[in-house]
Design a protein around this motif. Structure first.
Motif, short mmCIF file in Angstrom:
data_model
loop_
_atom_site.label_atom_id
_atom_site.label_comp_id
_atom_site.label_asym_id
_atom_site.label_seq_id
_atom_site.Cartn_x
_atom_site.Cartn_y
_atom_site.Cartn_z
N SER A 102 -0.39 -14.01 -4.45
CA SER A 102 -0.27 -15.37 -4.97
C SER A 102 1.17 -15.86 -4.91
O SER A 102 1.44 -17.02 -4.55
N ALA A 103 2.11 -14.97 -5.23
CA ALA A 103 3.52 -15.36 -5.21
C ALA A 103 3.99 -15.68 -3.80
O ALA A 103 4.73 -16.66 -3.58
N VAL A 111 0.83 -1.21 0.00
CA VAL A 111 0.00 0.00 0.00
C VAL A 111 0.87 1.26 0.00
O VAL A 111 0.49 2.29 -0.57
N SER A 112 2.05 1.19 0.62
CA SER A 112 2.92 2.37 0.70
C SER A 112 3.44 2.79 -0.67
O SER A 112 3.83 3.95 -0.85
N ARG A 113 3.46 1.90 -1.60
CA ARG A 113 3.98 2.22 -2.94
C ARG A 113 2.93 2.13 -4.04
O ARG A 113 3.26 2.23 -5.22
N SER A 114 1.66 1.98 -3.64
CA SER A 114 0.62 1.75 -4.65
C SER A 114 -0.55 2.72 -4.58
O SER A 114 -1.54 2.54 -5.28
N GLY A 115 -0.47 3.75 -3.73
CA GLY A 115 -1.59 4.67 -3.61
C GLY A 115 -2.80 4.03 -2.99
O GLY A 115 -3.95 4.43 -3.25
N GLY A 154 -1.91 -6.29 -9.69
CA GLY A 154 -0.57 -6.39 -9.14
C GLY A 154 -0.58 -6.93 -7.73
O GLY A 154 0.29 -7.73 -7.34
N LEU A 155 -1.55 -6.49 -6.93
CA LEU A 155 -1.67 -7.01 -5.56
C LEU A 155 -1.98 -8.50 -5.58
O LEU A 155 -1.39 -9.28 -4.82
N ALA A 193 -7.75 -0.29 -2.79
CA ALA A 193 -6.72 -0.14 -3.82
C ALA A 193 -7.27 0.52 -5.07
O ALA A 193 -8.45 0.37 -5.41
N PRO A 194 -6.41 1.27 -5.81
CA PRO A 194 -6.83 1.78 -7.12
C PRO A 194 -7.16 0.61 -8.04
O PRO A 194 -6.52 -0.44 -7.99
#
Length: 219
Positions: free
Chosen positions: A197-198, A162-166, A191-192, A184-185
């Motif tokens: 999943s990874a 969240v700190s790098r994704s708005g 991407g999240l 999230a946007p």
């Protein structure tokens, strides 16, 4: 919510004050976040009560999610020299749910119409320069449910993401599993989901619930 987040005006995080002296006149400005025009009126009334000895308490306010409600007052200054210039500053900064009150103690030297416009505009502009801004964004709700034993790992992942994704973290609940809420946007959800999943080797999913909400995100 069908309004694109790019169209939403920002607001400020907390009230801020700033003082300006121009040709012996003292201009004390307070700019405050408000949730309604009624709250804005209350801020104005409080300033007038607090600074009862001042000659003018001029004000401007913009409210509503889209900034579609606006009012201003010259409070005894020549028409158009105080409230409207103050309001124009709020408009140029693309702000809403905010009120500005400029209290003036007259210093004995007349500023003229142009001088008053510049003084009141500068008073609000300089105050906003030191305010912490908050962006309004339309964000989507994503939920991540993980085993309690893995909660720490997912908490760290989500806080970093969240700190790098708005985005912003919502509530975390602990029942049969640890369930995290993320707002999230829309363009960042995929991407999240990939990162979750990874981390879990595909055993945990980030589920887009379809819910949307306007969220205040500090800049």
């Amino acid at each position: 919510m069908s309004v694109p987040s790019r169209l939403l005006p920002a607001t400020i995080a907390a009230p801020v004050e700033h003082e300006l002296v121009i040709r012996k006149s003292r201009f004390l400005t307070v700019v405050a976040p408000v949730a309604s025009s009624e709250e804005a009126d209350a801020v104005i009334a409080a300033a007038k009560k607090r600074h009862w000895d001042a000659r003018h308490n001029c004000s401007a306010q913009v409210t509503g999610l889209l900034g579609d409600r606006a009012r201003s007052s010259d409070d005894g200054e020549p028409s158009g020299t105080a409230g409207v210039p103050m309001l124009e500053v709020l408009r140029r900064r693309e702000l809403t749910d905010v009120v500005a009150v400029v209290t003036r103690w007259f210093g004995g030297i007349k500023l003229g119409a142009g001088g008053l416009v510049r003084a009141y505009s500068s008073a609000v502009s300089e105050t906003l320069d030191v305010a912490a801004l908050v962006d309004r964004r339309v964000l989507q709700q994503v939920r991540v449910a993980a085993d309690h034993a893995d909660a720490g790992r997912f908490d760290n992942l989500l806080r970093d993401w969240v700190s790098r994704s708005g985005a912003v973290l919502g509530e975390t609940s602990y029942g049969a599993a640890a369930e995290f809420e993320v707002w999230a946007p829309a363009g960042a959800v995929a991407g999240l989901q990939a990162e979750v999943s990874a981390l879990s080797a595909g055993t945990v999913s980030a589920v887009d619930t379809g819910a949307e909400r306007v969220i205040d995100v500090p800049r």
